[in-house]
Design a protein around this motif. Structure first.
Motif, mmCIF file in Angstrom:
data_model
loop_
_atom_site.group_PDB
_atom_site.id
_atom_site.type_symbol
_atom_site.label_atom_id
_atom_site.label_comp_id
_atom_site.label_asym_id
_atom_site.label_seq_id
_atom_site.Cartn_x
_atom_site.Cartn_y
_atom_site.Cartn_z
ATOM 1 N N TYR A 35 5.624 13.057 35.603
ATOM 2 C CA TYR A 35 6.019 12.253 36.758
ATOM 3 C C TYR A 35 7.520 12.383 37.016
ATOM 4 N N GLU A 36 8.314 12.422 35.962
ATOM 5 C CA GLU A 36 9.753 12.614 36.134
ATOM 6 C C GLU A 36 10.040 13.969 36.766
ATOM 7 N N PHE A 37 9.336 14.985 36.325
ATOM 8 C CA PHE A 37 9.475 16.327 36.879
ATOM 9 C C PHE A 37 9.042 16.324 38.350
ATOM 10 N N ARG A 44 16.112 20.581 36.066
ATOM 11 C CA ARG A 44 16.015 21.857 35.364
ATOM 12 C C ARG A 44 15.115 21.680 34.144
ATOM 13 N N PRO A 45 13.824 21.890 34.347
ATOM 14 C CA PRO A 45 12.897 21.694 33.218
ATOM 15 C C PRO A 45 13.180 22.682 32.097
ATOM 16 N N SER A 46 12.987 22.235 30.895
ATOM 17 C CA SER A 46 13.228 23.086 29.732
ATOM 18 C C SER A 46 12.207 24.219 29.680
ATOM 19 N N PHE A 47 12.582 25.261 28.968
ATOM 20 C CA PHE A 47 11.665 26.379 28.765
ATOM 21 C C PHE A 47 10.400 25.877 28.091
ATOM 22 N N GLU A 48 10.553 24.989 27.117
ATOM 23 C CA GLU A 48 9.412 24.466 26.379
ATOM 24 C C GLU A 48 8.437 23.723 27.288
ATOM 25 N N LEU A 49 8.974 22.922 28.209
ATOM 26 C CA LEU A 49 8.112 22.191 29.140
ATOM 27 C C LEU A 49 7.355 23.164 30.037
#
Length: 68
Positions: A35-37, A44-49
């Protein structure tokens, strides 16, 4: 809503999935990060996400690249 999330949402629509189902496929205890995304709180979402999203949707990370 960012460009990457729009791509995620399009894939969810095509597969008749919702954000809660995606969170479950990702193995998340909560859908809060999604939801935050979705609402732009994560710019800038992390690579892991992104890797977890791609794995859950069984797509390549390249699917998130911007088309020029």
């Amino acid at each position: 809503m960012g460009v990457i999330w729009i791509k995620v949402e399009k894939i969810l629509e095509q597969r008749n999935l919702n954000i809660n189902q995606l969170a479950k496929l990702m193995g998340l205890k909560s859908n809060a990060v999604l939801y935050e995304f979705r609402h732009g709180k994560i710019k800038r979402p992390s690579f892991e996400l992104m890797e977890k999203i791609a794995d859950a949707l069984e797509i390549s990370m390249d699917s998130f690249r911007s088309e020029k």
